[in-house]
Design a protein around this motif. Sequence first.
Motif, short mmCIF file in Angstrom:
data_model
loop_
_atom_site.label_atom_id
_atom_site.label_comp_id
_atom_site.label_asym_id
_atom_site.label_seq_id
_atom_site.Cartn_x
_atom_site.Cartn_y
_atom_site.Cartn_z
N TYR A 1 1.35 3.77 -3.13
CA TYR A 1 0.74 5.08 -2.92
C TYR A 1 1.75 6.20 -3.09
O TYR A 1 1.48 7.19 -3.74
N PRO B 1 -1.70 5.59 3.22
CA PRO B 1 -1.99 4.16 3.36
C PRO B 1 -0.74 3.32 3.62
O PRO B 1 0.22 3.39 2.87
N TYR C 1 -6.41 5.98 6.11
CA TYR C 1 -7.29 6.60 5.12
C TYR C 1 -7.69 8.01 5.55
O TYR C 1 -7.92 8.86 4.70
N PHE C 2 -7.75 8.26 6.86
CA PHE C 2 -8.01 9.63 7.29
C PHE C 2 -6.81 10.53 7.01
O PHE C 2 -6.96 11.67 6.63
N MET C 3 -5.61 10.00 7.20
CA MET C 3 -4.40 10.82 7.05
C MET C 3 -3.83 10.78 5.64
O MET C 3 -2.83 11.43 5.36
N MET C 4 -4.44 9.98 4.73
CA MET C 4 -3.96 9.84 3.37
C MET C 4 -2.53 9.30 3.30
O MET C 4 -1.71 9.75 2.50
N VAL D 1 -7.64 11.69 15.08
CA VAL D 1 -7.78 12.44 13.82
C VAL D 1 -8.17 13.89 14.08
O VAL D 1 -7.62 14.81 13.49
N THR E 1 -14.52 8.96 5.03
CA THR E 1 -13.80 9.98 5.79
C THR E 1 -14.39 11.36 5.51
O THR E 1 -14.46 12.19 6.40
N ILE F 1 -5.20 0.89 9.18
CA ILE F 1 -5.61 1.29 7.83
C ILE F 1 -6.73 2.34 7.90
O ILE F 1 -6.81 3.23 7.06
N TYR G 1 -10.95 18.85 5.79
CA TYR G 1 -9.95 18.34 6.73
C TYR G 1 -8.56 18.64 6.21
O TYR G 1 -8.32 18.59 5.00
N PHE H 1 0.85 -1.20 0.00
CA PHE H 1 0.00 0.00 0.00
C PHE H 1 0.88 1.25 0.00
O PHE H 1 0.69 2.17 -0.77
N TYR I 1 -1.97 16.57 3.58
CA TYR I 1 -3.00 16.62 2.54
C TYR I 1 -4.20 17.40 3.06
O TYR I 1 -4.40 17.52 4.27
#
Lengths: 296, 177
Positions: free
Chosen positions: A41, B71, B66-69, B19, A57, B62, A130, A37, A139
């Motif tokens: 990514y 993965p 996905y919250f923090m981008m 988060v 999210t 995981i 966010y 992953f 991000y």
Amino acid sequence: MLKAPLGVWGMRNIFLFIRRFSTAILFLVLQVVAIWFLITYNKFHRARGLGIANQITGWFNTRYNKAEDFFKMKEENRRVHKMNDSLMNLLAANFARRDSANRLVRDTLLFDTTANRYRQYIYREAEVVYGTVNEEKNYLQINKGSKDGIKDDMGVLNSDGSLVGKVIAVSPNFSEVMSLLHVQNKVSVLVKKTRSAGTISWDAKDPRFLTLKDIPKSDSIMKGDTIITGTYSLSIPPGKMVGTVAEIVPDNSTSFYILRVRTTAKFQDLQQVFVVENLQFGEQAKLQEETKKKIL
Amino acid sequence: MSGLLRNIIRFFLFILLQVYLLNKIPPLHQYINPYIYYLFILWLPFNISRANLMFIGFFTGIVLDYFMMTPGIHAAPCVLIAYLRPFVIGILTPKEASEFNYREPSPKAMGWTPYLVYTLILTLFHHGYMVLLEWLSFGSILHFIIKVIATTGISMLLIITTELLFPRKMRFRTNTA
């Protein structure tokens, strides 16, 4: 001895082995999945299952953002009002004659037939739901997605017109933006005064400052000089504010400056942003691709 | 409240806390990054199977990713600490899972010193592995060492504070129960 039982015993041994070390094997499998992953990514900025994850999210982030807006809207209002003020002064209506043929329309036409100009950039507004500043790769998530016409590689500007980053992933209702505070994000910029080009990047230390390199020492740079976006990017319009020079770091080993640049966009309280689409992006990108093919 | 429901609620609380609070506070310093979400894995019951423990660890990581981008970068350390957890518990308190008088690892169940050593070891592994993965794409060796130490320090502070402020109410179990 027969051959067949040997084969059967071999299989049995494999099963015994798997059973005996099942936790260790599971551990290794999960590790490999996680690392896979991570590597794919980082290379392509395409997460597995991002579309669905982004929707979920996004739902949570929208709820959070509603609460946050309550506390931060005042500052945002001030910025937007200021920008409105500058735009009001540019309106053609300020100078129009009293003529029944004149009417105000929202200009989304691709061609301005009267002045023989074509439209290159379209702006769409979006809200940041966010964002972080304390990671090494930061991000932002915005509440517009492919349904609203957002595509990969579009530029993102703050509500006061300063550079924020660029879109890297899109789901139907949300998009992910790689902000300038990302160690892999390198943007070509200009020093407004001398028009010399350099590359700006982030060193993951202080979210208020970026590092600008490649400006030759033959230029006379002063603290407070304005840095604007360069003309080489396909996704970001040229001449947009990036920041101001905050410090000139002495470096005697090369003939280039190392400049610390204070960003104009305050990444900790981004609220409203513009997503910029370059309408000529497809044509320009295709031309670049074809050029590469011809050289090879 | 059943153990499952309790852990599901806890999972949501830890992820939301991480988060929307800890990752949103203004950065104190480039090396200090407060992390506490993995305490969810440390708090899981003693009698959970090792395979399930690792699946839960992977899932926890995981979801945060996905919250923090990012993965993978939290999922990998979570699987690691889920894998190591039974070994560490085994070394610190040599008992069978059924011999514990409480359901989950806590200062009450293990005693303060073994519990703090348990959290410290797994925190070091979690942060060490996570910062290593970050470091492979960015940074220097000094950056790596200082960041692991500083982040572990702040995490331990958060864990001790959590234990003192929110002592978990747990039933005392005997072998007959």
